[in-house]
Design an enzyme around this catalytic site. Structure first.
Site, PDB file in Angstrom:
ATOM      1  N   TYR A  61      22.501  -8.612  27.257  1.00 30.23           N
ATOM      2  CA  TYR A  61      22.605  -7.784  28.023  1.00 30.23           C
ATOM      3  C   TYR A  61      24.020  -6.933  27.698  1.00 30.23           C
ATOM      4  O   TYR A  61      24.392  -5.560  27.729  1.00 30.23           O
ATOM      5  CB  TYR A  61      22.472  -7.589  29.622  1.00 30.23           C
TER       6      TYR A  61
ATOM      7  N   THR B 169      30.727   8.797  36.181  1.00 28.97           N
ATOM      8  CA  THR B 169      30.092   8.379  35.009  1.00 28.97           C
ATOM      9  C   THR B 169      29.025   9.396  34.614  1.00 28.97           C
ATOM     10  O   THR B 169      28.042   9.961  35.511  1.00 28.97           O
ATOM     11  CB  THR B 169      29.618   7.213  34.740  1.00 28.97           C
TER      12      THR B 169
ATOM     13  N   HIS C  16      29.914   5.312  26.299  1.00 27.24           N
ATOM     14  CA  HIS C  16      29.135   4.107  27.050  1.00 27.24           C
ATOM     15  C   HIS C  16      29.137   2.765  26.227  1.00 27.24           C
ATOM     16  O   HIS C  16      28.072   2.251  26.331  1.00 27.24           O
ATOM     17  CB  HIS C  16      27.910   4.631  27.483  1.00 27.24           C
TER      18      HIS C  16
ATOM     19  N   GLY D 101      34.924   0.360  21.258  1.00 26.95           N
ATOM     20  CA  GLY D 101      35.255  -0.398  20.279  1.00 26.95           C
ATOM     21  C   GLY D 101      36.583  -0.908  20.239  1.00 26.95           C
ATOM     22  O   GLY D 101      37.096  -1.529  19.142  1.00 26.95           O
TER      23      GLY D 101
ATOM     24  N   GLY E  92      35.794  -2.841  27.221  1.00 28.07           N
ATOM     25  CA  GLY E  92      34.784  -3.382  28.065  1.00 28.07           C
ATOM     26  C   GLY E  92      34.197  -4.669  27.659  1.00 28.07           C
ATOM     27  O   GLY E  92      35.008  -5.802  28.193  1.00 28.07           O
TER      28      GLY E  92
END
Ligand SMILES: Cc1cc2nc3c(=O)[nH]c(=O)nc-3n(C[C@H](O)[C@H](O)[C@H](O)COP(=O)(O)O)c2cc1C
Length: 414
Positions: free
Chosen positions: A57, A187, A310, A343, A364
């Site tokens: 996930y 978002t 995202h 990234g 993230g």
């Protein structure tokens, strides 16, 4: 909009674990943490500890992973043209963003269901960020009530997924106001759920369906099962989506959980106007790619935008944020803060985005891997690594202040 303070440099990040986190809720620091030298190094230990569906996930994106791969490639296409023989001894990386000074030009991106990856994951991420002086955006898909995050780490931002339903919008905005958050992130790249085939292949689903395969994953990952899953169940009960609306949402295993996500495909510009009229704090829109959409958010009075695809998890094939951030910065012209995610893994990545005009970046996956494998100490280390890289890279680039960076420091890779 963006200014840098020119006060004395702190350089690297130094805060003892005790100072930073007096009431620790995570596991003890591990010796394996010493082997982590860069953000990418957090992935392997997290992969070992997490059940396959949960690792899948975090790691996965949508369909062919074209955007996920594209995000990483976009940074590799840029090279530096360093400046030499400038005294960089007073360099610092503090950054003003929407009226607040942060210790570094990066923060932690919102990530849903973090409390399933690490015990009280969102709280641990939020506290580590606050201790380091950087922002953490808590996800609207968190399994911990937003009020608890606001109490544990008051400087956190809240990210909402909102449906195009005025009553539900008003109710959630009022709840976020009452909790005391200062920054609301909306978002907007999730009009519907993405096609995450790799999640299905890895055995991850929403709702989570109990199965023999899932039980085996629990048995074969005892550390996660004991330290995160059982501990959560015993102390806090079955996790629920807590923050979709004004009231508690469905448990993660409930069939009704999909209904809980509401009419997101109805969301439009009038709803953004409604949110702006109701929300008194800083308003940020996340998921902007086109310069004209950036301008449209400005007309609605937003304070900042996050240029983002995202992390490649929504529309596969969406362009890399780094490739469009320059055009967005130009269109916005300093009237709002322009942030970027997707990234970013190195100090050099952060500095490339800033040289293109971004005010700030968010990271993230690496932070969630760090939390999963090492808890608070891992996040603390991840933040320190990125700060140290930026500090070193600024010296090697010949810049004392982030505001000195511009496109003249960049070249396209041959
Ligand atoms: C596990 C995971 C969960 C995420 N959940 C959310 C979310 O709840 N809300 C949101 O706006 N973005 C979410 N994102 C996207 C991140 O906020 C961010 O845009 C992206 O991860 C940045 O890319 P990076 O992982 O390459 O740094 C999620 C990303 C991951 C990896």
């Amino acid at each position: 909009m963006m200014t840098d303070s020119h006060r004395a440099p702190p350089g690297g990040f130094v805060a003892t674990r005790r100072e930073a986190f007096p009431n620790r809720t995570d596991q003890k620091p591990s010796r394996a943490l010493g082997n982590v030298l860069c953000l990418d190094d957090f992935e392997a230990p997290a992969r070992r500890i997490l059940p396959r569906p949960l690792y899948g996930y975090i790691a996965g994106a949508s369909e062919t992973n074209a955007s996920l791969d594209g995000n990483a490639a976009s940074f590799r296409r840029l090279r530096f043209r360093p400046r030499v023989l400038t005294d960089v001894s007073a360099r610092h990386q503090r950054r003003m963003l929407m009226g607040t000074e942060y210790a570094a030009p990066f923060g932690i991106a919102p990530m849903g269901i973090s409390a399933l990856m690490a015990y009280r994951g969102d709280i641990v991420l939020a506290r580590a960020a606050e201790a380091a002086g950087i922002p953490m955006i808590m996800s609207g898909s968190s399994l911990i009530p937003l009020e608890e995050i606001a109490a544990a780490a008051p400087s956190s931002w809240f990210q909402a997924y909102l449906p195009g339903e005025p009553d539900r919008i008003d109710a959630l905005v009022d709840r976020v106001i009452a909790a005391g958050f200062g920054t609301l992130v909306l978002t907007v790249d999730t009009a519907t759920l993405a096609n995450r085939e790799n999640n299905v292949r890895a055995g991850f689903s929403t709702p989570l369906r109990p199965s023999l395969a899932l039980a085996w994953q629990g048995l074969s990952h005892p550390r996660w099962t004991c330290a995160t899953f059982m501990r959560t169940l015993l102390r806090h009960g079955v996790p629920h989506f807590e923050n979709s609306y004004a009231t508690r949402g469905a448990p993660i295993v409930a069939r009704s959980v999909m209904r809980d996500f509401g009419k997101r495909d109805h969301l439009n510009w009038t709803h953004l106007e409604r949110i702006r009229a109701r929300w008194p704090g800083k308003l940020v829109v996340k998921g902007i790619i086109r310069a004209e959409d950036a301008l449209a958010t400005l007309e609605r009075g937003v304070d900042g935008i996050i240029v983002s695809n995202h992390g490649g998890r929504q529309l596969d094939g969406t362009v890399a944020p780094l490739d469009v951030v320059g055009a967005v910065v130009e269109a916005v012209g300093g009237r709002a803060a322009v942030m970027l995610d997707g990234g970013v893994r190195r100090g050099t990545d952060v500095l490339k985005a800033i040289a293109l005009g971004a005010d700030f970046v968010f990271v993230g996956r690496p932070f969630l891997y760090a939390a999963s494998a090492f808890g608070f100490s891992g996040i603390e280390r991840a933040i320190a690594i990125l700060m140290e890289e930026i500090h070193r890279d600024m010296a090697l680039l010949g810049v004392e202040h982030l505001m000195d960076l511009d496109r003249s420091f960049l070249a396209k890779a041959a």
